[in-house]
Design a protein around this motif. Structure first.
Motif, PDB file in Angstrom:
ATOM      1  N   LEU A 186       0.836  -1.197   0.000  1.00 29.40           N
ATOM      2  CA  LEU A 186       0.000   0.000   0.000  1.00 29.40           C
ATOM      3  C   LEU A 186       0.874   1.250   0.000  1.00 29.40           C
ATOM      4  N   ILE A 187       1.896   1.255   0.866  1.00 24.81           N
ATOM      5  CA  ILE A 187       2.775   2.423   0.965  1.00 24.81           C
ATOM      6  C   ILE A 187       3.556   2.582  -0.340  1.00 24.81           C
ATOM      7  N   GLN A 188       4.076   1.465  -0.836  1.00 22.94           N
ATOM      8  CA  GLN A 188       4.845   1.498  -2.086  1.00 22.94           C
ATOM      9  C   GLN A 188       3.993   2.054  -3.233  1.00 22.94           C
ATOM     10  N   ASN A 189       2.740   1.578  -3.332  1.00 19.23           N
ATOM     11  CA  ASN A 189       1.858   2.035  -4.414  1.00 19.23           C
ATOM     12  C   ASN A 189       1.582   3.527  -4.333  1.00 19.23           C
ATOM     13  N   GLN A 190       1.384   4.028  -3.102  1.00 22.40           N
ATOM     14  CA  GLN A 190       1.081   5.454  -2.982  1.00 22.40           C
ATOM     15  C   GLN A 190       2.256   6.295  -3.471  1.00 22.40           C
ATOM     16  N   PHE A 191       3.477   5.822  -3.228  1.00 24.56           N
ATOM     17  CA  PHE A 191       4.640   6.598  -3.652  1.00 24.56           C
ATOM     18  C   PHE A 191       4.896   6.462  -5.141  1.00 24.56           C
ATOM     19  N   LEU A 192       4.814   5.235  -5.652  1.00 22.57           N
ATOM     20  CA  LEU A 192       5.291   5.016  -7.018  1.00 22.57           C
ATOM     21  C   LEU A 192       4.178   5.063  -8.054  1.00 22.57           C
ATOM     22  N   ILE A 193       3.046   4.451  -7.781  1.00 22.27           N
ATOM     23  CA  ILE A 193       2.006   4.359  -8.809  1.00 22.27           C
ATOM     24  C   ILE A 193       1.061   5.552  -8.728  1.00 22.27           C
ATOM     25  N   ALA A 194       0.483   5.763  -7.547  1.00 20.38           N
ATOM     26  CA  ALA A 194      -0.503   6.832  -7.425  1.00 20.38           C
ATOM     27  C   ALA A 194       0.156   8.200  -7.303  1.00 20.38           C
ATOM     28  N   GLN A 195       1.472   8.229  -7.078  1.00 16.75           N
ATOM     29  CA  GLN A 195       2.218   9.477  -6.948  1.00 16.75           C
ATOM     30  C   GLN A 195       1.618  10.366  -5.864  1.00 16.75           C
ATOM     31  N   ASN A 196       1.043   9.749  -4.839  1.00 17.12           N
ATOM     32  CA  ASN A 196       0.481  10.520  -3.737  1.00 17.12           C
ATOM     33  C   ASN A 196       1.410  10.395  -2.533  1.00 17.12           C
ATOM     34  N   TRP A 197       2.477  11.180  -2.549  1.00 17.95           N
ATOM     35  CA  TRP A 197       3.472  11.086  -1.483  1.00 17.95           C
ATOM     36  C   TRP A 197       2.911  11.467  -0.114  1.00 17.95           C
ATOM     37  N   PRO A 198       2.081  12.523  -0.023  1.00 17.63           N
ATOM     38  CA  PRO A 198       1.557  12.860   1.313  1.00 17.63           C
ATOM     39  C   PRO A 198       0.761  11.707   1.936  1.00 17.63           C
ATOM     40  N   LEU A 199      -0.098  11.062   1.147  1.00 23.15           N
ATOM     41  CA  LEU A 199      -0.893   9.972   1.708  1.00 23.15           C
ATOM     42  C   LEU A 199       0.007   8.798   2.102  1.00 23.15           C
ATOM     43  N   GLY A 200       0.964   8.453   1.212  1.00 25.14           N
ATOM     44  CA  GLY A 200       1.907   7.375   1.528  1.00 25.14           C
ATOM     45  C   GLY A 200       2.650   7.672   2.827  1.00 25.14           C
ATOM     46  N   SER A 201       3.046   8.945   3.005  1.00 28.55           N
ATOM     47  CA  SER A 201       3.758   9.330   4.228  1.00 28.55           C
ATOM     48  C   SER A 201       2.857   9.187   5.437  1.00 28.55           C
ATOM     49  N   ALA A 202       1.588   9.616   5.299  1.00 26.32           N
ATOM     50  CA  ALA A 202       0.663   9.534   6.433  1.00 26.32           C
ATOM     51  C   ALA A 202       0.475   8.073   6.861  1.00 26.32           C
ATOM     52  N   ILE A 203       0.357   7.162   5.885  1.00 31.59           N
ATOM     53  CA  ILE A 203       0.213   5.740   6.222  1.00 31.59           C
ATOM     54  C   ILE A 203       1.446   5.268   6.995  1.00 31.59           C
ATOM     55  N   SER A 204       2.646   5.649   6.492  1.00 28.12           N
ATOM     56  CA  SER A 204       3.883   5.233   7.169  1.00 28.12           C
ATOM     57  C   SER A 204       3.929   5.751   8.599  1.00 28.12           C
ATOM     58  N   VAL A 205       3.545   7.014   8.790  1.00 23.24           N
ATOM     59  CA  VAL A 205       3.627   7.617  10.126  1.00 23.24           C
ATOM     60  C   VAL A 205       2.691   6.889  11.088  1.00 23.24           C
ATOM     61  N   VAL A 206       1.443   6.668  10.644  1.00 19.00           N
ATOM     62  CA  VAL A 206       0.481   5.987  11.517  1.00 19.00           C
ATOM     63  C   VAL A 206       0.984   4.596  11.869  1.00 19.00           C
ATOM     64  N   PHE A 207       1.508   3.894  10.869  1.00 16.35           N
ATOM     65  CA  PHE A 207       2.013   2.545  11.090  1.00 16.35           C
ATOM     66  C   PHE A 207       3.178   2.553  12.092  1.00 16.35           C
ATOM     67  N   THR A 208       4.105   3.500  11.901  1.00 15.19           N
ATOM     68  CA  THR A 208       5.245   3.596  12.817  1.00 15.19           C
ATOM     69  C   THR A 208       4.766   3.853  14.245  1.00 15.19           C
ATOM     70  N   LEU A 209       3.759   4.728  14.386  1.00 17.54           N
ATOM     71  CA  LEU A 209       3.249   5.034  15.722  1.00 17.54           C
ATOM     72  C   LEU A 209       2.634   3.793  16.367  1.00 17.54           C
ATOM     73  N   ILE A 210       1.869   3.030  15.581  1.00 12.38           N
ATOM     74  CA  ILE A 210       1.251   1.821  16.133  1.00 12.38           C
ATOM     75  C   ILE A 210       2.332   0.857  16.622  1.00 12.38           C
ATOM     76  N   LEU A 211       3.378   0.696  15.819  1.00  7.93           N
ATOM     77  CA  LEU A 211       4.470  -0.198  16.223  1.00  7.93           C
ATOM     78  C   LEU A 211       5.157   0.324  17.479  1.00  7.93           C
TER      79      LEU A 211
END
Lengths: 347, 284
Positions: B240-265
């Motif tokens: 999901l994160i990879q797709n947001q960065f490379l395919i959908a070119q939506n870097w802000p959303l990809g970043s938000a997913i990463s941040v939330v995931f990191t916080l959960i961990l």
């Protein structure tokens, strides 16, 4: 403390500087993986004394993201697919080509010139092309079973089909099933295509774009979607494989060379591009990667079993069912991606 | 001499700090910044700052992807524990000269890239692969089993890749177990099961927890195993994160997913940290 500070400055400088080879006698080339064989590069370096820095990508999206993320990446020649030529041109990334420096352009096949994605070939030179069609293994299925994309909806293919792991390719197929153009960007039509694909999902065994040839040869999947060049390669190891040009229409893709506005070595890039359009060089490239060449003079030099092979060089009548890919715009891209996620999550 | 020791200490600590700041903190700060950015057709990231990317995450499909990843990672952790515990216990308590050899054998797979080992799993599982060939040859089956490109093959691949991460912390932990405590329990009349439940299990809990964390965290994000062995039929967090960065070119959303995931961990790690006593914390 000061030495630590200096160390940090040096580290940062190291990461943000331009490529150091900017001033040297080189050309920086960025193409699809395995596109240009080493002996071709070696020959060019020997003839001209220009060093080729060659790097590769395996999807248009990765190439595009890299170029956008770093505007000064230092590449001269890049090889996007047709619809990405258009997309990059919309972003004003491409240099208008000086045709007087590309004399070998006369060798190009007119069938691949002046297409909708670059109507006067101001920015791009077609190089390699192919078809996305149906493959099947004759040990398991007859050719009549899958003449059209629509046939793949049949229940007998439950958990059997292989598709490319690429949202655009799969949606192109669904749009053709519905009788729409592969370049249709109407949200309503894309939604219908999504619903069609949802009914197709129980038939899907896998999505794959990386290991297609070995999957075909070893019969890990025996029917589905593939590129014709991959099928040709796999056919040499497994002669039960058959390529089908879907009767309800298919996609023709073209990989083109473009020059970036930010190219540091435009003169060297012209020399390399002109070199690649020499008939014997274009022939060597095409025979090495087993894809069709967009260079007519090179095609005439190919051995008869290749140039007359209908899987690689279909007749004009067959080709008339095909469509060239063009850019569908960001809105459609977002839709493809959204529906693609939903499709894979069964939602 | 003393001063010399100190400068060496500061140098090595400084290097580690610098490394962490440049390669962990700085990138994470950049990702966090990007997660508040907007994006448009011509810019990957642009102003104004917005919380929209985080609101977008409250979407049924993302929750489903997260649940699916969580489910796969938990199943994998439980299987690794069930396989790894008896295994680690046997090796740790073994009085044999082959013991160090056996421990070496657990490490050896790490000498090869995990990606290459996953490709070799394909060769094992495919219709014309080793397992099916043997079963066909011995006449146990008359038609190849569809092992590859299924949920089963994804689980086999995950467990195969992550099992050592469960076994190694357990091994260290079980080896430290004081034999006298077990003897004392037996002398006092505890049977084997009670000894295990009341003595061995509580004492090896730190090993179980660190093994589980070491398996669970990568299992959430290793995207190439479901891709290669499962036929990319579902999207997990990594994809999901990879797709947001490379395919959908939506870097802000990809970043938000990463941040939330990191916080959960991070929260999970904190819970783990607090669940341990002071003594065990020191042992880590």
């Amino acid at each position: 403390m000061t030495s630590l500070f200096r160390f940090v400055v040096v580290m940062i400088a190291f990461f943000v500087t331009q490529p150091l080879f900017a001033a040297e006698n080189v050309v920086n080339v960025y193409t699809w993986s395995e596109e240009i064989p080493h002996f071709v590069i070696a020959q060019f370096e020997k003839e001209t004394g220009i060093k080729v820095n060659y790097s590769t990508f395996d999807s248009n999206e990765i190439m595009y993201a890299k170029l956008r993320a770093n505007k000064n990446a230092g590449y001269d020649l890049v090889e996007p697919s047709s619809y990405f030529v258009e997309r990059m041109q919309h972003q004003h990334m491409l240099l208008t080509l000086d045709k007087t420096k590309l004399l070998n352009a006369k060798n190009l096949d007119p069938a691949f010139l002046n297409r909708a994605y670059d109507p006067r070939n101001e920015y791009s030179i077609p190089f390699i092309w192919g078809i996305t069609g149906i493959f099947l293994n004759k040990n398991y299925y007859n050719e009549q079973d899958a003449e059209q994309w629509k046939n793949l909806l049949d229940k007998k293919y439950a958990n059997q089909l292989m598709f490319l792991d690429d949202s655009r390719e799969v949606f192109s197929m669904a749009l053709r099933m519905l009788g729409y153009s592969i370049n249709d960007s109407n949200p309503e039509h894309i939604h219908q295509a999504y619903l069609k694909l949802k009914t197709l999902m129980p038939n899907v065994k896998l999505f794959n774009s990386e290991a297609i040839i070995s999957i075909l040869i070893d019969e890990d999947a025996t029917v589905g979607m593939a590129w014709n060049g991959d099928l040709y390669k796999a056919h040499q190891e497994n002669n039960k494989l058959q390529f089908v040009y879907p009767k309800d229409g298919f996609e023709i893709w073209v990989d083109n060379f473009v020059m970036l506005k930010t190219a540091p070595h435009p003169e060297n890039a012209y020399k390399f591009l002109d070199f690649l359009m020499r008939p014997e060089i274009a022939k060597a490239v095409s025979m090495n990667i087993h894809y069709s060449t967009a260079n007519l003079a090179a095609r005439n030099l190919l051995p008869p079993e290749i140039k007359n092979n209908p899987a690689l060089y279909p007749t004009q009548a067959t080709l008339s069912h095909g469509e060239f890919q063009t850019d569908v715009g960001d809105q459609a891209h977002v839709l493809f991606e959204k529906y693609w996620e939903q499709l894979k999550m069964g939602g | 001499m003393k001063a010399h020791d100190n400068s060496l200490k500061y140098f090595s600590l400084g290097t580690i700090w610098l490394w962490l700041i440049v390669f962990a903190l700085l990138p994470f700060a950049l990702v966090t910044l990007a997660s508040f950015a907007s994006h448009d057709d011509t810019h990957l990231l642009t102003t104004p700052a917005t919380l929209l990317n985080y609101f977008q995450l409250n979407n049924a499909i993302y929750l489903k992807i997260f649940k699916q990843s969580f489910y796969i990672a938990s199943t994998c952790t439980v299987i690794c524990l069930l396989l790894g515990y008896p295994f680690a216990y046997t090796i740790a308590r073994m009085q044999s000269r082959y013991k160090s050899l056996l421990m070496l054998l657990i490490i050896i797979p790490f000498w090869t890239s995990s990606l290459i080992r996953t490709y070799s799993m394909i060769t094992m599982l495919k219709p014309k692969g080793i397992i099916n060939s043997i079963l066909l040859w011995t006449g146990i089956i008359d038609k190849p089993l569809p092992l590859l490109f299924s949920d089963t093959s994804v689980m086999i691949g995950l467990v195969y890749n992550l099992l050592p991460f469960m076994v190694l912390p357990l091994l260290t932990n079980i080896e430290r177990l004081d034999n006298r405590l077990i003897d004392a329990a037996r002398d006092l009349g505890a049977n084997r099961f009670t000894t295990f439940r009341r003595i061995i299990l509580p004492l090896t809990m730190p090993g179980i927890l660190s093994g589980s964390i070491l398996v669970f965290l990568p299992a959430m994000t290793i995207f190439y195993i479901p891709d290669l062995l499962g036929g990319s039929k579902s999207i997990l967090l990594g994809n999901l994160i990879q797709n947001q960065f490379l395919i959908a070119q939506n870097w802000p959303l990809g970043s938000a997913i990463s941040v939330v995931f990191t916080l959960i961990l991070a929260v999970m790690l904190l819970v783990y940290w607090h669940s341990m006593g002071n003594k065990e914390r020191d042992l880590l």
